[in-house]
Each structure stands twice: as C-alpha cells, then as structure tokens.
Write a protein that holds these residues in place. Sequence first.
Motif, mmCIF file in Angstrom:
data_model
loop_
_atom_site.group_PDB
_atom_site.id
_atom_site.type_symbol
_atom_site.label_atom_id
_atom_site.label_comp_id
_atom_site.label_asym_id
_atom_site.label_seq_id
_atom_site.Cartn_x
_atom_site.Cartn_y
_atom_site.Cartn_z
ATOM 1 N N ARG A 99 0.853 -1.178 0.000
ATOM 2 C CA ARG A 99 0.000 0.000 0.000
ATOM 3 C C ARG A 99 0.895 1.236 0.000
ATOM 4 O O ARG A 99 1.710 1.408 0.924
ATOM 5 N N CYS A 100 0.727 2.080 -0.994
ATOM 6 C CA CYS A 100 1.531 3.297 -1.108
ATOM 7 C C CYS A 100 0.716 4.476 -0.586
ATOM 8 O O CYS A 100 -0.431 4.680 -1.009
ATOM 9 N N GLY A 101 1.296 5.232 0.339
ATOM 10 C CA GLY A 101 0.581 6.377 0.878
ATOM 11 C C GLY A 101 1.353 7.070 1.974
ATOM 12 O O GLY A 101 2.486 6.698 2.308
ATOM 13 N N ASP A 102 0.754 8.094 2.542
ATOM 14 C CA ASP A 102 1.355 8.925 3.581
ATOM 15 C C ASP A 102 1.208 8.234 4.934
ATOM 16 O O ASP A 102 0.101 8.120 5.469
ATOM 17 N N LEU A 103 2.321 7.784 5.494
ATOM 18 C CA LEU A 103 2.274 7.059 6.764
ATOM 19 C C LEU A 103 1.797 7.937 7.911
ATOM 20 O O LEU A 103 1.254 7.430 8.893
ATOM 21 N N THR A 104 2.016 9.236 7.800
ATOM 22 C CA THR A 104 1.643 10.130 8.895
ATOM 23 C C THR A 104 0.130 10.307 8.990
ATOM 24 O O THR A 104 -0.364 10.888 9.955
ATOM 25 N N ARG A 105 -0.602 9.818 7.985
ATOM 26 C CA ARG A 105 -2.061 9.948 7.978
ATOM 27 C C ARG A 105 -2.771 8.619 8.199
ATOM 28 O O ARG A 105 -3.992 8.534 8.014
ATOM 29 N N LEU A 106 -2.044 7.595 8.601
ATOM 30 C CA LEU A 106 -2.664 6.295 8.840
ATOM 31 C C LEU A 106 -3.679 6.384 9.970
ATOM 32 O O LEU A 106 -3.490 7.103 10.958
ATOM 33 N N THR A 107 -4.756 5.637 9.825
ATOM 34 C CA THR A 107 -5.772 5.548 10.867
ATOM 35 C C THR A 107 -5.925 4.096 11.299
ATOM 36 O O THR A 107 -5.385 3.172 10.662
ATOM 37 N N ALA A 108 -6.687 3.893 12.355
ATOM 38 C CA ALA A 108 -6.945 2.538 12.819
ATOM 39 C C ALA A 108 -7.624 1.710 11.732
ATOM 40 O O ALA A 108 -7.381 0.503 11.613
ATOM 41 N N ALA A 109 -8.449 2.368 10.912
ATOM 42 C CA ALA A 109 -9.127 1.644 9.830
ATOM 43 C C ALA A 109 -8.128 1.099 8.813
ATOM 44 O O ALA A 109 -8.336 0.018 8.239
ATOM 45 N N ASP A 110 -7.031 1.837 8.572
ATOM 46 C CA ASP A 110 -6.011 1.377 7.627
ATOM 47 C C ASP A 110 -5.311 0.125 8.128
ATOM 48 O O ASP A 110 -4.755 -0.650 7.336
ATOM 49 N N LEU A 111 -5.326 -0.078 9.440
ATOM 50 C CA LEU A 111 -4.622 -1.206 10.047
ATOM 51 C C LEU A 111 -5.586 -2.282 10.543
ATOM 52 O O LEU A 111 -5.183 -3.191 11.284
ATOM 53 N N ALA A 112 -6.825 -2.195 10.128
ATOM 54 C CA ALA A 112 -7.834 -3.160 10.573
ATOM 55 C C ALA A 112 -7.416 -4.572 10.203
ATOM 56 O O ALA A 112 -6.930 -4.836 9.115
ATOM 57 N N GLY A 113 -7.614 -5.473 11.143
ATOM 58 C CA GLY A 113 -7.282 -6.874 10.918
ATOM 59 C C GLY A 113 -5.851 -7.244 11.230
ATOM 60 O O GLY A 113 -5.483 -8.426 11.156
ATOM 61 N N ALA A 114 -5.008 -6.271 11.589
ATOM 62 C CA ALA A 114 -3.603 -6.577 11.888
ATOM 63 C C ALA A 114 -3.482 -7.313 13.213
ATOM 64 O O ALA A 114 -4.050 -6.902 14.226
ATOM 65 N N ASP A 115 -2.732 -8.394 13.201
ATOM 66 C CA ASP A 115 -2.381 -9.092 14.438
ATOM 67 C C ASP A 115 -1.118 -8.510 15.055
ATOM 68 O O ASP A 115 -0.917 -8.605 16.270
ATOM 69 N N LEU A 116 -0.259 -7.930 14.213
ATOM 70 C CA LEU A 116 0.983 -7.310 14.667
ATOM 71 C C LEU A 116 1.342 -6.200 13.701
ATOM 72 O O LEU A 116 1.254 -6.373 12.484
ATOM 73 N N ILE A 117 1.716 -5.052 14.253
ATOM 74 C CA ILE A 117 2.187 -3.916 13.458
ATOM 75 C C ILE A 117 3.682 -3.764 13.708
ATOM 76 O O ILE A 117 4.135 -3.841 14.852
ATOM 77 N N THR A 118 4.442 -3.585 12.645
ATOM 78 C CA THR A 118 5.890 -3.472 12.769
ATOM 79 C C THR A 118 6.396 -2.235 12.035
ATOM 80 O O THR A 118 5.722 -1.673 11.171
ATOM 81 N N ALA A 119 7.595 -1.832 12.379
ATOM 82 C CA ALA A 119 8.304 -0.773 11.661
ATOM 83 C C ALA A 119 9.773 -0.870 12.050
ATOM 84 O O ALA A 119 10.116 -1.427 13.105
ATOM 85 N N SER A 120 10.627 -0.318 11.207
ATOM 86 C CA SER A 120 12.064 -0.324 11.485
ATOM 87 C C SER A 120 12.669 0.964 10.950
ATOM 88 O O SER A 120 12.407 1.361 9.807
ATOM 89 N N ALA A 121 13.459 1.647 11.802
ATOM 90 C CA ALA A 121 14.164 2.872 11.401
ATOM 91 C C ALA A 121 13.193 3.900 10.832
ATOM 92 O O ALA A 121 13.427 4.478 9.774
ATOM 93 N N LEU A 122 12.108 4.141 11.545
ATOM 94 C CA LEU A 122 11.051 5.020 11.050
ATOM 95 C C LEU A 122 10.732 6.176 11.982
ATOM 96 O O LEU A 122 10.521 7.308 11.520
ATOM 97 N N LEU A 123 10.673 5.945 13.283
ATOM 98 C CA LEU A 123 10.124 6.920 14.210
ATOM 99 C C LEU A 123 10.803 8.280 14.141
ATOM 100 O O LEU A 123 10.144 9.318 14.304
ATOM 101 N N ASP A 124 12.102 8.320 13.915
ATOM 102 C CA ASP A 124 12.821 9.602 13.965
ATOM 103 C C ASP A 124 12.404 10.559 12.862
ATOM 104 O O ASP A 124 12.680 11.750 12.941
#
Length: 270
Positions: A99-124
């Motif tokens: 899925r291509c899009g703006d990560l700063t605008r993600l909502t709970a609906a975008d992550l519906a159904g996720a059992d685990l959410i991950t990220a690496s080298a992103l928060l900063d």
Amino acid sequence: MSIDVLLPFSSWLELREPADAAARAGALVEAVRHRLPTDRPIVLHDLGSGTGSMLRWLAPRLPGPQHWVLHDRDQELLDLAATGSVTAADGAPVSVATRCGDLTRLTAADLAGADLITASALLDMFTAEEVERVVAACAGRPTLLMISVTGEVRLSPADPLDIEIAAAFNDHQRRTVDGRRLLGPDAVEAAVAAFARHGVAVQVRSSPWRLGAAQADLSAEWFRGWVAAACEQRPELAGPAGGYARRRLAQAAAGRLRVLVDHRDLLAGG
C-alpha cells in the motif's frame, strides 16, 4: 574520499540491512509470540517498509502462514519489497500486499485486521503530532517498532571532533522540514509517552549497531551521511570536517574504525 557522494537510497537500505538484522532485539519477538494467532494466517502490517528488510528478518522467525501488508510512500521501494520470496519458520507460505501512501495519515481503519504492526528505522522521521497519530492508529494491537536512533554515537579511536559532529547531526535530525519539526533522537521517548497515554505498556530494549572491520563499507557510508548532515546543519564545520573525514575514512578502509550507533526497539502491547 568525498563526503558528498552518497549511495541511492535503495542501495543504502541494502547495505544497512545486515547490521539492522544483527542489532534487532530478538527477545521482543519471543515476548509477542503468544499474542499471535495459531489457528489462521497471521496478518502483519509493516510501516515504512522500504525494500522489505523487516519482512525478510521477521517472517522466518514466526511459524505458520503469514500475510504481510507493506506500507510506504515510495512505490518503487514497495515494488522491490514485493519481489523475491520468503517463508515462515516452519516453511509455511508468506504472502505480501503493498500500500503506497502517507504514513503520517494512517488511521486505525487502515490497520484493521492486523495481528501485529511493525516498523524499522522510522520513528525519527516523524513529528510529535505524527507520532501521536500513528500511536493512536496502532493502539490496541501489538506493535513492534525497531531500530530507532537515540542520538548516541561512539567512534574508536576517539577524535576531538566526534562530539561536535554528533551534536550537529542530532540537531539536523530535529530540523524543521516544510513546517514539520522532526523528532529525531527524541522519537523513542515520544512514542513511549504516547502509548502510555493510551494505557499501553511498552517494553524497551537496546539494539545498537556495532560496526568493525567486517562492516567497513557500511561504516564509511554511514560516516559520509553523518558528517554531511552535520555540516548542512552547521556550515562552519565544513572546513575542519574535511580533514576529519579523510582521517576517519582512511581508518575505515584500513579496518581500524569501530563505530557504535545506538538504537532502541519498542514492543507496545505485547
């Protein structure tokens, strides 16, 4: 030994992938394993996937069929991430969607159904407000956020300019870009505090890069970017940084430079 010639971003991600893999706190995977389903495929959403390093690292550490949804703003990187194949720890299949899009605008609906959410080298790369939005979207689901910088860097042998360059680099990471003030090394604390406001406990583990002679190419490329950012933030450093860079890059080429770049890994809700 120019500090201005840097690799394309996809090549940089490829170069750093083994160091990220070696640094990640595997104990956090064990800590979250009990929260994952065993009677159906695991659904994982990876934020800021880049070329898919988190997928390649984590999928073989989890048993059973998996479905990964990779999120990034760069479609070319997502296309690279979707190529190749990976299997679960027990050989079960792993499917991938992008899925291509703006990560700063993600909502709970975008992550519906996720059992685990991950990220690496992103928060900063987020602002305080963006961290709040992303945490709000993730809250209620186990979230594994890895390889977040803390601003601590140690080089050996020591050099008088190390501390000044490090301070300028950290200021660069906190710079304002298009009206957005990035968190840089303050992102870990901001994320932990944001999860706490949602009543979510967070486990924190250290995950430093430890680079030596075997990682000389990565050390040199990291160093070029580190010094270039410091000089962009404080142009008056450009003069003394020239000789400093030549010394350090010569040490890296000779296998004599040791670098520690500190990071933190977070598991929220595990």
